[in-house]
Design an enzyme around this catalytic site. Structure first.
Site, mmCIF file in Angstrom:
data_model
loop_
_atom_site.group_PDB
_atom_site.id
_atom_site.type_symbol
_atom_site.label_atom_id
_atom_site.label_comp_id
_atom_site.label_asym_id
_atom_site.label_seq_id
_atom_site.Cartn_x
_atom_site.Cartn_y
_atom_site.Cartn_z
ATOM 1 C CE LYS A 14 21.725 24.456 39.328
ATOM 2 N NZ LYS A 14 21.758 23.288 38.574
ATOM 3 N NE ARG A 89 16.528 23.621 35.396
ATOM 4 C CZ ARG A 89 16.590 23.164 36.555
ATOM 5 N NH1 ARG A 89 16.466 23.936 37.748
ATOM 6 N NH2 ARG A 89 16.570 21.870 36.899
ATOM 7 N NE ARG A 128 21.360 14.022 40.893
ATOM 8 C CZ ARG A 128 21.087 15.149 40.488
ATOM 9 N NH1 ARG A 128 21.645 16.416 40.729
ATOM 10 N NH2 ARG A 128 19.996 15.196 39.684
ATOM 11 N NE ARG A 130 16.865 14.560 41.576
ATOM 12 C CZ ARG A 130 17.196 15.792 41.025
ATOM 13 N NH1 ARG A 130 17.962 16.564 41.729
ATOM 14 N NH2 ARG A 130 16.936 16.258 39.979
ATOM 15 N NE ARG A 141 17.810 16.487 35.565
ATOM 16 C CZ ARG A 141 17.710 15.118 36.077
ATOM 17 N NH1 ARG A 141 16.805 14.114 35.713
ATOM 18 N NH2 ARG A 141 18.690 14.818 36.637
HETATM 19 P P1 AMP Z 1 16.496 20.230 39.780
HETATM 20 O O1 AMP Z 1 16.720 19.802 41.403
HETATM 21 O O2 AMP Z 1 16.896 21.745 39.945
HETATM 22 O O3 AMP Z 1 17.607 19.425 39.026
HETATM 23 O O4 AMP Z 1 15.136 20.246 39.130
HETATM 24 C C1 AMP Z 1 14.491 19.106 39.089
HETATM 25 C C2 AMP Z 1 13.289 18.978 38.221
HETATM 26 O O5 AMP Z 1 12.356 20.133 38.666
HETATM 27 C C3 AMP Z 1 13.886 19.693 37.027
HETATM 28 O O6 AMP Z 1 14.351 18.782 35.854
HETATM 29 C C4 AMP Z 1 12.524 20.250 36.293
HETATM 30 O O7 AMP Z 1 11.545 19.237 35.856
HETATM 31 C C5 AMP Z 1 11.986 20.908 37.452
HETATM 32 N N1 AMP Z 1 12.473 22.399 37.878
HETATM 33 C C6 AMP Z 1 13.311 22.773 38.776
HETATM 34 N N2 AMP Z 1 13.303 24.068 38.685
HETATM 35 C C7 AMP Z 1 12.596 24.426 37.545
HETATM 36 C C8 AMP Z 1 12.445 25.672 36.949
HETATM 37 N N3 AMP Z 1 13.007 26.856 37.481
HETATM 38 N N4 AMP Z 1 11.432 25.748 35.828
HETATM 39 C C9 AMP Z 1 10.863 24.567 35.484
HETATM 40 N N5 AMP Z 1 11.153 23.440 36.076
HETATM 41 C C10 AMP Z 1 12.043 23.297 37.108
#
Ligand code: AMP
Length: 184
Positions: A14, A89, A128, A130, A141
């Protein structure tokens, strides 16, 4: 106008695709994950509150995210469109976004779900590297994704807006399917 809500599991690509689409259509790429990672990096109060949740693969609490999105969507660069990556989310975030858009007299033009099977996701996430990508957080996750984020897909299916795109293809092919949807 291009206002795009971009859904999909962690590891579906994404972030990469959202960045490409953002450049192709000159709209900001709004990623809550990027915003949170920057906050953690800068050790802001948001970052300090979010860090443990992120490191363990949990969602950060809604109260840390909702005001942030509300402000971000009203910044000048976001007035003529955006691609939202990583938000909403869960269903309560989706409901919040609906209300917010109504308040701002806006509608989302596209809701796109990037589909990739779970077994491919684990492989990609392990590659990845990270900081929050190790086997147990990856598993967590994905669990959280199925529990909290899959219901968001049904939420938008019910509203008739959702389009599915196969994310399990070469990067360029995925981009071109996304363009086909966004050009409609
Ligand atoms: P992402 O880069 O979108 O995979 O987000 C990394 C981490 O940030 C996730 O595993 C969550 O802990 C947090 N996170 C990102 N977006 C949200 C959201 N909309 N609501 C809650 N936690 C979020």
């Amino acid at each position: 106008m291009k206002r795009i809500i971009f859904l999909g599991p962690p590891g579906a690509g994404k972030g990469t695709q959202a960045k490409i689409i953002s450049e192709l259509y000159s709209i900001p790429h709004i990623s809550t994950g990027d915003i949170l990672r920057a906050a953690v990096q800068d050790q802001t109060s948001l970052g300090q509150k979010a860090q443990n949740f992120m490191d363990s693969g949990e969602l950060v609490p809604d109260e840390l995210i909702l005001d942030l999105i509300k402000e971000r969507l009203q910044e000048t660069d976001a007035l003529d469109g955006w691609i939202l990556d990583g938000f909403p989310r869960n269903v309560s975030q989706a409901e919040f976004l609906d209300k917010l858009l109504t308040e701002l007299s806006l509608t989302a033009d596209y809701v796109i779900n990037l589909e990739v099977p779970d077994e491919v996701l684990v492989e990609r996430l392990l590659e990845r590297k990270r900081k929050d990508d190790n086997e147990s957080t990856i598993r967590r996750r994905l669990e959280i994704y199925h529990q909290d984020t899959v219901p968001v897909i049904s939420y938008y299916t019910d509203s008739g807006l959702l389009k599915a795109v196969n994310g399990n293809l070469e990067m360029k092919e995925v981009t071109s399917s996304l363009q086909t949807v966004v050009n409609q």
